[in-house]
Motif scaffolding. Structure first.
Motif, PDB file in Angstrom:
ATOM      1  N   VAL A 171      76.701  -3.221 115.376  1.00 44.00           N
ATOM      2  CA  VAL A 171      75.811  -2.498 116.279  1.00 44.00           C
ATOM      3  C   VAL A 171      75.661  -1.042 115.833  1.00 44.00           C
ATOM      4  N   THR A 172      76.756  -0.456 115.361  1.00 48.36           N
ATOM      5  CA  THR A 172      76.667   0.914 114.867  1.00 48.36           C
ATOM      6  C   THR A 172      75.585   1.002 113.799  1.00 48.36           C
ATOM      7  N   LEU A 173      75.616   0.033 112.939  1.00 50.46           N
ATOM      8  CA  LEU A 173      74.613  -0.016 111.890  1.00 50.46           C
ATOM      9  C   LEU A 173      73.215  -0.067 112.486  1.00 50.46           C
ATOM     10  N   PHE A 174      73.090  -0.894 113.512  1.00 51.06           N
ATOM     11  CA  PHE A 174      71.774  -1.018 114.134  1.00 51.06           C
ATOM     12  C   PHE A 174      71.362   0.265 114.840  1.00 51.06           C
ATOM     13  N   VAL A 175      72.329   0.890 115.481  1.00 44.75           N
ATOM     14  CA  VAL A 175      71.986   2.148 116.153  1.00 44.75           C
ATOM     15  C   VAL A 175      71.449   3.128 115.127  1.00 44.75           C
ATOM     16  N   LEU A 176      72.160   3.212 114.026  1.00 44.91           N
ATOM     17  CA  LEU A 176      71.715   4.114 112.971  1.00 44.91           C
ATOM     18  C   LEU A 176      70.287   3.789 112.583  1.00 44.91           C
ATOM     19  N   PHE A 177      70.079   2.513 112.425  1.00 46.94           N
ATOM     20  CA  PHE A 177      68.759   2.033 112.040  1.00 46.94           C
ATOM     21  C   PHE A 177      67.713   2.431 113.085  1.00 46.94           C
ATOM     22  N   PHE A 178      68.048   2.234 114.370  1.00 44.78           N
ATOM     23  CA  PHE A 178      67.079   2.568 115.426  1.00 44.78           C
ATOM     24  C   PHE A 178      66.734   4.032 115.422  1.00 44.78           C
ATOM     25  N   VAL A 179      67.793   4.840 115.367  1.00 46.69           N
ATOM     26  CA  VAL A 179      67.491   6.263 115.482  1.00 46.69           C
ATOM     27  C   VAL A 179      66.667   6.720 114.289  1.00 46.69           C
ATOM     28  N   VAL A 180      66.952   6.144 113.149  1.00 49.04           N
ATOM     29  CA  VAL A 180      66.142   6.516 111.983  1.00 49.04           C
ATOM     30  C   VAL A 180      64.709   6.037 112.174  1.00 49.04           C
ATOM     31  N   ILE A 181      64.586   4.786 112.604  1.00 51.52           N
ATOM     32  CA  ILE A 181      63.247   4.249 112.819  1.00 51.52           C
ATOM     33  C   ILE A 181      62.492   5.106 113.830  1.00 51.52           C
ATOM     34  N   ASN A 182      63.193   5.442 114.909  1.00 49.18           N
ATOM     35  CA  ASN A 182      62.508   6.212 115.939  1.00 49.18           C
ATOM     36  C   ASN A 182      62.147   7.599 115.455  1.00 49.18           C
ATOM     37  N   LEU A 183      62.999   8.141 114.621  1.00 42.13           N
ATOM     38  CA  LEU A 183      62.664   9.440 114.045  1.00 42.13           C
ATOM     39  C   LEU A 183      61.404   9.293 113.187  1.00 42.13           C
ATOM     40  N   ILE A 184      61.393   8.235 112.409  1.00 39.93           N
ATOM     41  CA  ILE A 184      60.211   8.026 111.565  1.00 39.93           C
ATOM     42  C   ILE A 184      58.974   7.855 112.423  1.00 39.93           C
ATOM     43  N   VAL A 185      59.129   7.058 113.491  1.00 42.23           N
ATOM     44  CA  VAL A 185      57.987   6.856 114.369  1.00 42.23           C
ATOM     45  C   VAL A 185      57.495   8.187 114.931  1.00 42.23           C
ATOM     46  N   ASP A 186      58.445   8.997 115.357  1.00 39.39           N
ATOM     47  CA  ASP A 186      58.035  10.285 115.916  1.00 39.39           C
ATOM     48  C   ASP A 186      57.360  11.153 114.868  1.00 39.39           C
ATOM     49  N   LEU A 187      57.863  11.083 113.656  1.00 43.23           N
ATOM     50  CA  LEU A 187      57.210  11.858 112.606  1.00 43.23           C
ATOM     51  C   LEU A 187      55.828  11.302 112.319  1.00 43.23           C
ATOM     52  N   LEU A 188      55.747   9.980 112.407  1.00 45.64           N
ATOM     53  CA  LEU A 188      54.446   9.357 112.176  1.00 45.64           C
ATOM     54  C   LEU A 188      53.420   9.800 113.214  1.00 45.64           C
ATOM     55  N   TYR A 189      53.890   9.983 114.446  1.00 45.06           N
ATOM     56  CA  TYR A 189      52.962  10.480 115.467  1.00 45.06           C
ATOM     57  C   TYR A 189      52.267  11.717 114.951  1.00 45.06           C
ATOM     58  N   GLY A 190      53.102  12.612 114.414  1.00 44.17           N
ATOM     59  CA  GLY A 190      52.554  13.873 113.930  1.00 44.17           C
ATOM     60  C   GLY A 190      51.576  13.655 112.794  1.00 44.17           C
ATOM     61  N   LEU A 191      51.879  12.669 111.964  1.00 43.98           N
ATOM     62  CA  LEU A 191      50.973  12.377 110.857  1.00 43.98           C
ATOM     63  C   LEU A 191      49.677  11.774 111.354  1.00 43.98           C
ATOM     64  N   LEU A 192      49.831  10.871 112.331  1.00 45.15           N
ATOM     65  CA  LEU A 192      48.658  10.163 112.815  1.00 45.15           C
ATOM     66  C   LEU A 192      47.777  11.085 113.629  1.00 45.15           C
ATOM     67  N   ASP A 193      48.414  11.936 114.388  1.00 38.79           N
ATOM     68  CA  ASP A 193      47.642  12.803 115.242  1.00 38.79           C
ATOM     69  C   ASP A 193      48.131  14.237 115.077  1.00 38.79           C
ATOM     70  N   PRO A 194      47.412  15.014 114.298  1.00 37.01           N
ATOM     71  CA  PRO A 194      47.884  16.366 113.992  1.00 37.01           C
ATOM     72  C   PRO A 194      47.947  17.267 115.220  1.00 37.01           C
ATOM     73  N   ARG A 195      47.363  16.815 116.324  1.00 28.46           N
ATOM     74  CA  ARG A 195      47.439  17.670 117.509  1.00 28.46           C
ATOM     75  C   ARG A 195      48.828  17.668 118.104  1.00 28.46           C
ATOM     76  N   ILE A 196      49.623  16.654 117.722  1.00 29.55           N
ATOM     77  CA  ILE A 196      50.974  16.592 118.255  1.00 29.55           C
ATOM     78  C   ILE A 196      51.841  17.569 117.479  1.00 29.55           C
ATOM     79  N   ARG A 197      52.440  18.477 118.216  1.00 21.34           N
ATOM     80  CA  ARG A 197      53.234  19.525 117.563  1.00 21.34           C
ATOM     81  C   ARG A 197      54.703  19.238 117.750  1.00 21.34           C
ATOM     82  N   TYR A 198      55.491  19.584 116.774  1.00 18.36           N
ATOM     83  CA  TYR A 198      56.941  19.520 116.944  1.00 18.36           C
ATOM     84  C   TYR A 198      57.454  20.908 117.200  1.00 18.36           C
ATOM     85  N   GLU A 199      58.231  21.005 118.213  1.00 23.93           N
ATOM     86  CA  GLU A 199      58.816  22.340 118.429  1.00 23.93           C
ATOM     87  C   GLU A 199      60.112  22.428 117.656  1.00 23.93           C
TER      88      GLU A 199
END
Ligand SMILES: Nc1ncnc2c1ncn2[C@@H]1O[C@H](COP(=O)(O)OP(=O)(O)OP(=O)(O)O)[C@@H](O)[C@H]1O
Ligand SMILES: Nc1ncnc2c1ncn2[C@@H]1O[C@H](COP(=O)(O)OP(=O)(O)OP(=O)(O)O)[C@@H](O)[C@H]1O
Ligand SMILES: [Mg+2]
Ligand SMILES: [Mg+2]
Lengths: 312, 308, 350, 367, 517
Positions: free
Chosen positions: B280-308
């Motif tokens: 599960v630890t492995l999976f958690v790592l995987f999720f958080v990475v995936i979710n980070l990627i997804v969040d970064l992708l938001y920014g790529l997909l929609d430049p109006r989304i800003r990261y603070e």
């Protein structure tokens, strides 16, 4: 310092100077309209909505008053007539225990629809609230909610189910639904958060803020209606997924407990007989399918109705 | 931005700690003595049982067990072992590639099929293909995974012989059927998400502009409409990747893929806390990475989304 | 109309300030790279703007497109957080208030957005959009009922009250703009920031709307910040006018001062370019054509920002940034080392 | 000028021998709404020749943008519906044309600048890319070349720092800059017909002048036909060759630019011209045409302007005036066009003091 | 069968062999828990170990009598002290010779609590076992190497089935390398059996063994190579056999019964086994202490009907407790196992059986259907309206038993580790026995078992066991349900005649004849 409030006069006078004079303003009765009222109006005219509505009502009444649909006792089982093919006497044939399958499937609606409904609504509410809050506020609020979501995500729901359902005294609809809600909200929440994020920067949100709208109002009136689409789309299919998950739990031995009757149990029971007695699978699948179809179509219709642009 | 990523990476630590704790607690909470179950119908002697319980710290209070576990990881990179003595790291090493391949193939299949089907359904709204997608989604959702898997095995494995029925001995083709099984439901959902988002964005002014620029309808949709509708799709794909483990439990079982899902299920049943937590630890790592990627992708997909 | 009339005394000199703006700055970062974005510079959208707005006064803001007018408007509304500077509303620090207090103040300051479409929630009917201010501030609930009031407002801005149930996309550009205006007017605020409120309106409707704004001001002593490109409109409605160039105020004076005797070369160029609604004047007027491209706001020229396009520029302009002050004879404030009133550039009909 | 009053075609400025570039005949467009069918365009006619600038003026909401969208073939259908008419580009009817051939005209031969620049630009694509796409798709240029071209276009419309800003997204630009990006996109391929729907509303006068000059240059260079939809009567006066004034989905008056400004032949045009704020005028009330335009869902019989017209008579409320020639090259749709044109029309009503409706002038108060 | 099968892989020179034997057999297996003999308690591992090792004795599957293994002969006077004479040619696969000391070492290692071998308690009647367990002694007194090839085993009490018991996995000898690094050993056990490991245990994938040509026993294995393919799901394996990717599946899934005929035709064989399923009673609960209640419940079950309809005939109704094929097994019918609903109802009424029942079974193991069917019959035949079910994970389920918290009939099963009537009864029914979950206690029964264990004459012993069985059938602490009937399906490459599954549900792969390569 004192409020510099202007006199009462301000409420009225604009009209006195600029009142539409001449012909009295046509007093055509204009119905009060809001997005919801409009949505409802257009829904009523949408044939797909009607079809899915009728189906859902049918299933709901099946869940509440199964007696309306069958008078056969689903628990009257004669092993001697086990696994018979559909016939005039047993429309859907009989199951392994030799019970009338039609009556079993009808009676299965209650538990399955209850689980599907409760879980879909439960997760929907959690998802909408958390997704809205996380997406709207961003920064640390988002971080906390999102990380929390990650954690729940990480716990395999099967593990959770095994633990909770084993610890709980009985495994009824409530317990199963509870466990499924606890472990299944993250996907929808992320979906909601994503679509909130994509509208939160819109200018009309700025406009609302400029009007002095607080976060709650903005979320409710501006962001929610504009970000609900994907979640509605998912939630409707989700209901079906839940019924499937209930079957999986049963398969793993922690689903609804015998002698409960549910589509999930039936699906799970029928699997081994896929080739030999296909009707055991076929009928619950048709019912689950129709339920999912009804939900999905209704979801589509609602989605459409909530979008003024798509009004025909 | 870079700071954002670093902050996100730092957030991994509490997430992993807490979720492993939760998982450990859950495994701990399963009633029954795992050692007892190991022996089956014929009970083992008390002496043996004692030894084993001691070996796996089962007599310690929960928190002590957990800290011993974490301590083992920190001091000796010891992730513990199964009740039959295999180190968890070995298991992961052996099984991870299988699950990863499965997830990857599934991901590719469902992403490509889902998005394409969604696009086509939107293009031919209310026409045959659209209805087809809708009906097959209903069917996929209504049919239990087991059945879908079995049908695929029957048709493509046994009758047509195109793909192996089970096992991982035939390279990538071993993964096709399991991946299809796993992708079935998600593909349908994805297609529907893409479809409805696309239909939404097709109503927007910028799509109109693209049309006015003389772009072909397919280009209008894929280049101008799609990108704006991808946020829900990307979220969903990310979430789905993350929840693939639950799916892999069943699929790996039916298709006899020696992956982590199978193991995690077996270990849950066998109450092998360390194994479950390790995986599960492995999976958690995987999720958080995936979710980070997804969040970064938001920014790529929609430049109006800003990261603070 | 006499062009050489001395600048009239400021009629608002006595009035209290409603809005005091001091040294507002807003820079937008420019980033590069896809995942690991690096900040490579900043668009200096608003770069030190100060003015005050007094009760019952209209301050017109004109300036080159992209010079930061809308950003300024958003800063004043706190829709963007400024990087520096202060905004005081009736002496209260507007930038530090929070929560309910902020909401209370926001009722007093309203904005009409430049983009009439994106600023309207596509899923709200026009009735709901205009009614929203009343819902947010129940204390303002109109006597005649919200719905009737909304209809009145629609009527006021020249929209058919029967269209109350329509959605924004069902309106034309000008009609949408008027929806925004109606919403801005609904609460009878103290200050309205109008960002191009009439640009999409035909002249007749524009006249109606401007008359309306005028009436409201007379009636309630409203203050406006009126951002527009149509210089005639600005002149018509404003008491004072500020000319912006690249994030800064180039000139600030009464409408008379600016329009009859502009002192800043940019203002002069601007005025000379105003097209007159008279085809017979075609080509008859002398326009000051600015040389060169507008500078990049991310990297503005040193010293005076206008110098790269200015025909008067000298050494000093490159090194020393001119302050916004009144110089000698010139009563208005001008940020130019060579400020000099020029009446010839002002267009005149016939 | 040929006599074609039989059809209500409007043809001022026709150079003999020229085939018209674009001809709109009896166009009718409706929208379905809750309250009924809204007739946005009711029999619209005009002609555009190569090298000519036609300004369309008119009431906000009179159907200018809808017309433009219909010509481009990008009207949302439903709720929109083309109820009749023809749109001919060099003789071919666009409305009956194959979608594919029509698409090939779009952007290349007939281009449009949208009124609403922010929502018309794709928020998730860099502006440079959006311009470059024109070159890549229609001209087959490589990515690099197309980008260079795009930057060049951005420079031409006066975007500072074009090179660096080509990679920015629409929301990072100011209103006027977005508008210029739209313009750059529309003129990228030197179209035959350019429909500019309020192209300069968000531009300051210097930039506006620059952009209009650019359009003019293009026009002379490529003999482009320009349809300029705008509310800025100053700009119109500066650049238009002829003018069509729209009201309630139809053309009320059409004439040469000098005629229109000098001697308007329709009360609405008169009212419009009278509403212009003057730059040399300090304040006071502006003259507005009182009243509201008619509801499109239930149009009054007769002249659509009649409730607001100072000269309206009973005839105006019953009989719909057709567009007809009142003087050389001057068409008007008013029963009393000649009188209005000559300045001799009798006023029957005057605006109410509240500025809203019209009040009938009593017998004893002759004007 | 040419589609994608990549069996063997190594050079296929076997064709030359000509006569019987040779070839490669691939067989279904599940993932073993352990591959150390004394630690292996489940089928998957034992099956592999059975090929890798040979114990002191082996079973003759025709008679279910013990025959020579490493021990050529054995002798006892009193069933307490046993002398085994070992063959002299036995070696481990790595060449190490096998002597009596090998066994002494192995047995002592197996019971050493530090090694935590799960089967250690199979040695519990060896003299000195308890001392070792308690840590009072290093080695068991009762296992002695008299000389290199003479092994003496002394028990704590008479135990006639010892030679039978020694066939069990726990008693296989281990080479000295095992003790150095038992974990490494487990990955590739070095045994003394007919087959030797080829490579390591590929977890979850496969285990391959090649024939050990120096095997010293009587009848060496026929196939040259055996590959166990590890499956997580039997249905999948079934399809693979069907597709020709797998040669043998020892237990076709029960739900396939009806299609086996169509799917396999002649390539399927039925075998009765000792796998016994029963419904036990928690005799510590008052309402089940009356034997009549138990009789009534038993008589109310129509076993054949359930077997026919739920299992498609894949079980043989149990009318005894000792599997009939064993020496002591017999056909004697159990009076109360006959379906007689009227009598049952009457009896139940009379005995005042409980009117609500909770039935216990372990979840996720396919017991739901038949348990439900039984419950339905009880309801129909006995009028027990309120029947609920409690299904739990196996670990928890056993936990409940240990805590004596079971409140109704429960399902359990018993498979014989070694073919002896003793093993079919003593561990479950004798007072205080380890698997006596019913808490049954009968002096008469205990006596009979002791006598039988002490009896040196096999026939007399068998009779005594039969008598003991009769007591069980009369007292009915558990309701015998059925013996599982396994269906072995195989590919065309296998000669179906040569297939055989023993009582302990092991398909004897060493006897399989490969017909086609
Ligand atoms: N979010 C943003 N990110 C980066 N740059 C921005 C952003 N918003 C505005 N800008 C830049 O700030 C400058 C000022 O923009 P602003 O919208 O205030 O101009 P404006 O004066 O309103 O122009 P217009 O008259 O054309 O509307 C422009 O160069 C613009 O590109
Ligand atoms: N989707 C729609 N549904 C109903 N009515 C519509 C729709 N779109 C436009 N209309 C109506 O059609 C009329 C013409 O709109 P159009 O956008 O062409 O006006 P316009 O002349 O461009 O005005 P403006 O100068 O304000 O942009 C308007 O009255 C508008 O309300
Ligand atoms: Mg602006
Ligand atoms: Mg328009």
């Amino acid at each position: 310092m004192s409020e510099i409030h202007r006199p009462e006069a301000r409420v009225e006078p604009i009209d006195s100077t600029l009142e539409p004079a001449g012909e009295p303003a046509k007093t055509k009765k204009v119905e009060e309209a809001s997005l919801l009222a409009d949505a409802w109006r257009s829904l009523r005219r949408n044939p797909w909505f009607i079809i899915s509505g009728v189906l859902l009502v049918l299933f709901l009444s099946m869940a509440i008053f199964p007696q309306l649909f069958t008078s056969t006792d689903p628990r009257e089982c004669l092993l001697g007539r086990s696994r018979q093919a559909p016939s005039a006497e047993h429309w859907f044939g009989t199951d392994i225990q030799g019970c009338d399958y039609y009556s079993r499937v009808i009676h299965g609606a209650r538990n399955s629809i209850a689980v599907g409904f409760i879980v879909a609504i439960g997760t929907f509410i959690i998802a909408v609230v958390l997704g809205l809050v996380a997406g709207y506020f961003g920064s640390w609020v988002d971080a906390v909610i999102s990380r929390f979501t990650d954690m729940v995500f990480a716990v395999p729901y099967i593990l959770g189910a095994l633990v909770f359902l084993n610890v709980l005294e009985s495994r009824g609809v409530r317990e199963v639904a509870f466990v499924l809600i606890i472990f299944m909200w993250p996907t929808m929440t992320r979906l909601m958060r994503g679509s909130v994020i994509s509208v939160v920067n819109s200018e009309f949100v700025l406009a609302a803020r400029a009007l002095g709208a607080g976060p709650i109002t903005i979320m409710r009136r501006h962001i929610l209606p504009n970000s609900l689409g994907p979640v509605i789309g998912y939630a409707t299919v989700f209901t079906g997924i839940i019924i499937g998950a209930e079957a999986t739990l049963t398969f793993l031995g922690v689903g609804l407990q015998l002698p409960a009757i549910s589509w999930g149990l039936q699906l799970s029971d029928a699997q081994p007989f896929l080739q030999t007695v296909p009707h055991l699978l076929l009928f619950p699948v048709i019912f689950v399918g129709l339920t999912v179809f009804a939900f999905m179509t209704m979801g589509d219709a609602i989605r459409d109705a909530l979008d003024p642009k798509s009004k025909k | 931005m870079t700071r954002y990523i670093i902050r996100r990476l730092l957030q991994f630590i509490p997430v992993i700690l807490i979720s492993t704790l939760i998982v450990y607690a859950l495994v701990f909470a399963i009633p029954g003595d795992p050692i007892r179950a190991l022996a089956g119908d014929r009970p083992m002697s008390d002496a043996v049982r004692e030894t084993l319980r001691e070996q796996y710290n089962l007599d310690d209070p929960f928190l002590v067990q957990y800290f011993k576990y974490i301590w083992g990881i920190i001091t000796a990179l010891d992730f513990g072992s199964t009740f039959n003595g295999r180190p968890v790291t070995d298991i992961i090493e052996q099984r991870l590639p299988v699950t990863a391949t499965l997830a990857l193939v599934t991901f590719v299949i469902q992403t490509i099929m889902g998005i394409i089907a969604g696009i086509l359904a939107a293009l031919y709204r209310d026409r045959f293909f659209d209805r087809f997608v809708q009906v097959s989604t209903v069917a996929m959702v209504a049919l239990p995974t087991l059945v879908i898997g079995f049908l695929l095995q029957l048709i493509f494995g046994l009758n047509l012989g195109w793909f192996p029925i089970a096992g991982v001995n035939n390279g990538l083709s071993s993964y096709i059927l399991p991946a299809l099984t796993m992708a079935a439901v998600s593909t349908g959902i994805l297609a529907r998400l893409v479809r409805s988002e696309l239909l939404d964005s097709l109503k927007s002014d910028y799509v109109r502009t693209a049309t006015a620029k003389g772009m072909k309808r397919t280009r209008v949709i894929t280049r101008h409409g799609l990108r704006n509708s991808l946020i829900p799709a990307v979220t969903f794909i990310g979430a789905d990747l993350a929840s693939m483990m639950a799916g892999s439990i069943i699929v790996e079982t039916i298709f006899n893929l020696p992956g982590l899902g199978q193991q995690v299920f077996a270990s849950i049943q066998g109450q092998e806390g360390t194994v479950v937590v390790g995986i599960v630890t492995l999976f958690v790592l995987f999720f958080v990475v995936i979710n980070l990627i997804v969040d970064l992708l938001y920014g790529l997909l929609d430049p109006r989304i800003r990261y603070e | 109309m006499s062009l050489s009339a001395p600048a009239a005394a400021d009629p608002f000199a006595e009035k209290k300030s409603v809005l005091e703006v001091d040294g507002l700055v807003k820079h937008f970062p420019i980033t590069q790279g896809i995942v690991f974005q690096r900040k490579v510079g900043a668009v200096k959208a608003v770069d030190g703007v100060s003015f005050n707005l007094r009760e019952g006064e209209t301050l017109g803001i004109v300036g080159e497109s992209g010079c930061g007018k809308s950003t300024l408007a958003k800063l004043l509304m706190r829709l963007e957080e400024p990087d520096a500077g202060t905004v005081k509303f009736r002496g209260e620090d507007f930038l530090s208030v929070k929560g309910d207090e902020l909401r209370r103040l926001r009722r007093k300051i309203q904005i009409i957005f430049q983009d009439p479409y994106t600023s309207l929630n596509p899923r709200m009917s026009v009735g709901d959009i205009i009614a929203e201010p009343f819902k947010l501030h129940p204390e303002e609930k109109p006597k005649q009922g919200i719905r009737n009031r909304v209809k009145e407002l629609l009527d006021l801005v020249g929209l058919n009250p029967e269209h109350i149930n329509r959605y924004p996309h069902q309106f034309s550009g000008g009609q949408r703009q008027r929806i925004g205006i109606a919403r801005g007017l609904a609460l009878n605020p103290d200050v309205i920031i109008c960002d191009e409120p009439v640009s999409a309106l035909d002249v007749s409707v524009q006249a109606q709307v401007m008359n309306l704004l005028d009436d409201l001001q007379k009636e309630f002593g409203l203050s406006y910040i009126f951002i527009a490109h149509d210089l005639s409109v600005v002149r018509h409605i404003s008491d004072r006018v500020g000319v912006m160039y690249l994030g800064k105020l180039a000139e600030l004076g009464t409408q008379d001062e600016i329009y009859t005797a502009p002192a800043h070369p940019y203002t002069q160029a601007l005025l000379s370019a105003v097209p007159l609604p008279d085809p017979t004047m075609r080509g008859a007027r002398e326009q000051i054509v600015l040389q060169g491209d507008p500078p990049n706001p991310a990297n503005p020229p040193s010293g005076c920002r206008f110098r790269t396009r200015c025909w008067k520029a000298t050494e000093i302009c490159a090194t020393q940034e001119p302050e916004l002050i009144s110089r000698g004879q010139i009563t208005q404030l001008a940020a130019c080392h060579h400020a000099e009133q020029n009446e010839k550039v002002v267009p005149a009909h016939d | 000028m040929t006599e074609s009053q039989t059809s209500t075609r409007f043809t001022p400025g026709t150079r003999p021998g020229d085939a018209p570039l674009l001809e709109v005949k009896d166009l009718q467009v409706e929208f379905r709404t809750k309250a009924g069918v809204a007739k946005a365009i009711n029999g619209l006619n005009f002609t555009l020749h190569a090298g000519e600038t036609l300004a369309i003026l008119g009431e906000s909401g009179s159907g200018k943008s809808v017309t433009a969208q219909t010509i481009m073939g990008i009207l949302d259908m439903p709720p929109g519906r083309i109820a009749g008419g023809e749109i001919r580009y060099r003789g071919d009817d666009l409305l009956t044309m194959e979608e594919d051939s029509r698409r090939k005209l779009r952007g290349v031969k007939i281009a449009m600048i949208f009124q609403d620049a922010l929502s018309s630009l794709n928020p998730v694509l860099p502006v440079g890319w959006q311009i470059a796409e024109m070159f890549r798709v229609h001209r087959g240029l490589k990515r690099k070349e197309a980008r260079a071209k795009a930057v060049e276009m951005m420079q031409r419309v006066g975007i500072p720092g074009a090179e660096e800003r080509a990679g920015d997204f629409p929301h990072q630009f100011s209103g006027g800059m977005r508008q210029r990006i739209m313009i750059a996109m529309a003129i990228a391929l030197d179209p035959d017909v350019l429909i500019a729907d309020e192209p300069t509303t968000a531009l300051d006068v210097t930039v506006q002048a620059q952009v209009m000059r650019l359009l003019k240059d293009l026009q002379t260079e490529f003999n482009m036909g320009l349809i300029l939809i705008t509310h800025d009567l100053g700009v119109v006066a500066d650049v238009a060759d002829k003018i069509a004034v729209m009201y309630s989905g139809r053309v009320m008056e059409a004439a040469d630019v000098y005629e229109t400004y000098g001697r308007p032949g329709h009360p609405y045009t008169q009212g419009l011209l009278a509403s212009i704020p003057r730059i040399d005028d300090e304040g006071g009330r502006l003259r507005a045409i009182s009243g509201l335009p008619p509801s499109l869902t239930d149009m009054p019989p007769g002249c659509p302007f009649n409730p607001r017209c100072e000269f309206a008579t009973d005839r105006c409320t019953t009989e719909r005036p057709e567009l007809r020639l009142v003087a050389e090259g001057h068409l008007s749709a008013c029963h009393y066009a000649e009188d209005v044109y000559a300045g001799t029309a009798t006023r029957t009503r005057r605006p109410s003091p509240t500025g809203a409706g019209m009040i009938a002038i009593s017998q004893e108060a002759p004007e | 069968a040419c589609g994608g099968g990549d069996n063997g892989g190594a050079g296929n020179g076997e064709a030359a062999e000509g006569v019987e034997g040779g070839g490669t057999v691939s067989a279904y297996n599940c993932e073993p828990q352990f591959l150390v003999p004394a630690n292996s308690t489940e089928v998957c591992g034992s099956w592999v170990l059975g090929s890798l090792f040979t114990g002191l004795t082996q079973t003759d599957f025709d008679t279910y009598e013990p025959t020579a293994g490493v021990a050529e002969s054995w002798d006892t006077e009193d069933n307490v002290t046993w002398t085994f004479t070992l063959g002299e040619d036995w070696t481990f696969h790595d060449g190490e010779e096998i002597t009596a000391q090998t066994f002494v070492d192995t047995y002592n290692w197996a019971v050493d609590p530090d090694n935590a071998q799960q089967s250690a308690n199979f040695f519990d009647n060896f003299l000195g076992y308890q001392e070792v367990v308690d840590g009072d002694a290093e080695e068991m007194e009762g296992v002695r190497a008299v000389d290199d090839y003479t092994l003496e085993i002394e028990l704590t009490e008479p135990f006639s089935p010892l030679p039978d018991m020694l066939t069990y996995t726990a008693f296989y000898p281990m080479p000295s390398v095992a003790y150095d690094d038992i974990e490494a050993f487990e990955q590739a056990p070095v045994g003394n059996g007919r087959y030797m490991m080829d490579g390591e245990w590929e977890h979850d994938q496969q285990i391959s063994v090649n024939r050990y040509e120096d095997w010293a026993g009587e009848n060496p294995g026929l196939p040259e190579r055996i590959e166990w393919m590890i499956y997580a799901d039997v249905d999948t394996a079934y399809l693979d056999v069907q597709a020709g990717n797998l040669d043998i599946l020892d237990a076709a899934p029960p739900n396939r019964r009806t299609t086996v005929e169509a799917d396999f035709g002649d390539n399927a064989q039925d075998f009765d086994t000792s796998a016994f399923t029963y419904l036990g009673f928690p005799l510590y609960q008052e309402e089940f202490q009356d034997a009549d209640v138990r009789h009534a419940l038993s008589m109310a079950i129509d076993r054949q009907l359930i077997i026919d309809n739920i299992f498609d005939g894949a079980q043989t109704p149990a009318e005894n407790i000792i599997p009939p094929d064993l020496i002591a097994g017999n056909e004697n019918t159990c009076e109360f196992c006959q379906y007689d609903p009227e009598a049952a109802a009457e009896l139940y009424e009379e005995a005042g059986g409980p009117d609500e029942l909770t039935v216990y079974f372990n979840s996720g193991a396919g017991h739901e259907d038949w348990v439900e069917a039984v419950a339905n019959q009880w309801r129909d035949n006995l009028g027990i309206e309120d029947i609920t079910f409690e299904s739990l994970e196996f670990a928890q389920y056993l936990g409940l038993h240990d805590e004596q918290e079971i409140t109704g009939p429960y399902r359990l099963g018993w498979t014989l580790s070694y073919p002896s009537a003793q093993y079919a009864m003593e561990p479950i029914y004798s007072t205080g026995a380890s698997s006596n979950y019913a808490d049954y206690s009968s002096e008469e029964f205990d006596d009979l078992i002791s006598q039988a264990n002490a009896e040196t004459d096999p026939d007399t012993a068998a009779e005594l066991y039969t008598d003991a069985e009769a007591i069980l059938l009369e007292d009915m602490p558990v309701i015998p349900m059925w013996f599982t009937n396994y269906q072995v399906v195989h590919s065309d490459r296998i000669d179906g005649e040569s297939l055989f599954m023993d009582q302990a549900t092991f398909t004897r792969l060493e006897q399989v004849v490969v017909t086609e390569e």
